[in-house]
Design a protein around this motif. Structure first.
Motif, short mmCIF file in Angstrom:
data_model
loop_
_atom_site.label_atom_id
_atom_site.label_comp_id
_atom_site.label_asym_id
_atom_site.label_seq_id
_atom_site.Cartn_x
_atom_site.Cartn_y
_atom_site.Cartn_z
N GLU A 151 0.52 -0.91 0.19
CA GLU A 151 -0.08 0.28 -0.02
C GLU A 151 0.83 1.64 0.40
O GLU A 151 -0.02 2.32 -0.40
N LEU A 152 2.15 1.06 -0.42
CA LEU A 152 3.32 2.13 0.15
C LEU A 152 3.79 2.12 -1.22
O LEU A 152 3.94 1.73 -2.30
N SER A 153 4.14 4.39 -1.46
CA SER A 153 4.78 4.03 -2.70
C SER A 153 6.22 3.44 -2.72
O SER A 153 6.67 3.11 -1.45
N GLY A 154 7.50 3.50 -3.38
CA GLY A 154 8.62 3.39 -3.45
C GLY A 154 9.14 3.91 -2.70
O GLY A 154 9.87 3.46 -1.92
N GLY A 155 8.90 5.13 -2.39
CA GLY A 155 9.66 6.42 -1.62
C GLY A 155 9.43 6.22 0.00
O GLY A 155 10.46 6.19 0.81
N GLN A 156 8.18 5.60 0.18
CA GLN A 156 7.38 5.16 1.40
C GLN A 156 8.13 4.11 1.62
O GLN A 156 8.04 3.93 2.99
N ASN A 196 16.60 1.89 -6.92
CA ASN A 196 14.98 1.77 -7.97
C ASN A 196 13.97 2.90 -7.87
O ASN A 196 12.87 2.38 -8.22
N LEU A 197 14.01 3.87 -7.58
CA LEU A 197 13.48 4.90 -7.57
C LEU A 197 13.12 5.73 -8.78
O LEU A 197 14.23 6.06 -9.73
N ASP A 198 11.86 6.35 -9.29
CA ASP A 198 11.83 7.50 -10.59
C ASP A 198 12.93 8.54 -9.99
O ASP A 198 13.32 8.73 -9.33
N ALA A 199 12.47 9.67 -11.18
CA ALA A 199 13.64 10.27 -11.21
C ALA A 199 13.16 11.31 -10.34
O ALA A 199 14.32 12.09 -9.79
N VAL A 200 11.68 11.76 -10.45
CA VAL A 200 11.73 12.69 -9.65
C VAL A 200 11.60 12.19 -7.81
O VAL A 200 11.97 13.06 -7.67
N LEU A 201 11.51 10.83 -7.72
CA LEU A 201 10.97 10.83 -6.61
C LEU A 201 12.69 10.80 -5.84
O LEU A 201 12.89 10.68 -4.80
#
Length: 369
Positions: free
Chosen positions: A140-145, A170-175
């Motif tokens: 239920e969490l985003s990659g950053g979380q 493993n995170l996208d460029a913005v995150l």
């Protein structure tokens, strides 16, 4: 008055080497890390940085040398006894456990009582700004979380040292950009000595207090991000650190005086000519930072006459790619400049003479102090 004893480094890596069969992946690596420092191990894939991190964590054994933490030798000590927190590239969260259960896992392994364990879990989640997320599942969490949960799990054990293995890959460029700010601010609040492995020089330069640049199993240079950027010790460091990367070009002295790139003569500024005269070399490699280049009119003293090959529009900036004879050069200019030349047309680029890097053409070492 007697002299005060020197402070013991928090982390000391002393002459560490590592072989896998006949392959030597670490060669006499020595690093000292003061308490509270954020150190980045920076280098390309295969340079040995992740192997070094595993040796510190106790997940790999060195072939030679020693690792000490607070003066205590870690050689041969099992990983679970080192009190080191490790955050892996893949987060390694248990999908069937809630956020709180994931963060509590290391505490359960240490058999802490329930009240102390609950307090530490709440404290760790607050530190990573996930105080209200304890009952959620990782899915239920985003990659950053998820990354922050993994960090909270490591912090909950109150480690003597925190290790981060490519934490943002493993995170996208913005995150990735927002999470690196979160990690740096967390370090400033908690103060735990941290060692991060990354191949991304922008991450290393923006997050770390100290950067150790590695290649082929060796540490080529260690220092502050500013020192490594402004005064790279080798051609490799000069070309690897910087975004966009520096243009590295072979420059030869003409018998009748002056300098040239291949057959292209360069009437450089007097200040740069004096630097080159002082080092007394027939050939040198120069490094030109794209952001320290200016687009100027033909005939400007010290300008390089080049042919524009292509340009990249980056919003507020534009990256020009040009050729000086057989050499390639890049320049970062304003994104809204009007009347820019088209590919195939001549351009004239003026480097900042004080920012030109000079390296030995053969061994790649920095030439001037």
């Amino acid at each position: 008055m007697s002299a005060q004893p020197a402070a013991v480094p928090h982390l000391e890596i002393d002459g560490v080497s590592k072989r896998f069969g006949e392959t030597e992946v670490l060669r006499d690596v020595s690093i000292t890390v003061p308490r509270g420092t954020f150190l980045a191990l920076l280098g390309p894939s295969g340079c040995g940085k992740s192997t070094l991190l595993k040796i510190i964590a106790g997940l790999e054994t060195q072939t030679g040398g020693h690792v000490r933490l607070d003066g205590e030798a870690l050689d041969g000590m099992p990983a679970y006894r080192r009190d080191i927190g490790v955050v892996f590239q893949s987060y390694a969260l248990f999908p069937h456990m809630s956020v709180k259960e994931n963060v509590r896992f290391g505490l359960d392994m240490r058999r802490l009582d329930k009240a102390e364990s609950a307090a530490r879990v709440d404290e760790a989640l607050e530190l990573v700004k996930l105080g209200g997320y304890g009952s959620r599942m990782p899915s239920e969490l985003s990659g950053g979380q998820q990354q922050r949960v993994a960090i909270a799990r490591s912090l909950a054990i109150r480690p003597r040292l925190l290790l981060l293995d490519e934490p943002l890959s493993n995170l996208d460029a913005v995150l990735r950009k927002s999470v690196r700010v979160d990690i740096r601010e967390l370090h400033d609040r908690v103060g735990t000595t941290t060692v991060m492995v990354t191949h991304d020089q922008e991450e290393a330069m923006s997050m770390a207090d100290q950067v150790a640049v590695m290649a082929e199993g060796r540490v080529l240079q260690m220092g502050t991000p500013e020192a490594i950027y402004e005064r790279p010790a080798t051609r490799f460091v000069g070309g690897f650190v910087g975004s966009p990367p520096a243009s590295l070009m072979k420059l030869s002295r003409r018998f009748e005086g002056g300098w040239r790139f291949g057959e292209i003569e360069w009437q450089m500024e007097p200040a740069l000519a004096r630097r080159l005269d002082a080092i007394r070399r027939i050939e040198v490699t120069i490094g030109l930072r794209p952001e320290r280049m200016r687009l100027v009119e033909a005939g400007t003293e010290g300008a390089l006459a080049a042919e524009l090959r292509s340009s990249e529009y980056l919003g507020g900036e534009r990256l020009l790619h040009a050729a000086v004879g057989q050499e390639r050069i890049a320049a970062l200019v304003g994104g809204h400049l009007s009347g820019l030349p088209k590919p195939g047309e001549p351009v004239h680029l003026l480097p900042d003479a004080d920012a030109v890097m000079l390296f030995d053409a053969e061994n790649g070492e920095r030439l001037d102090p």
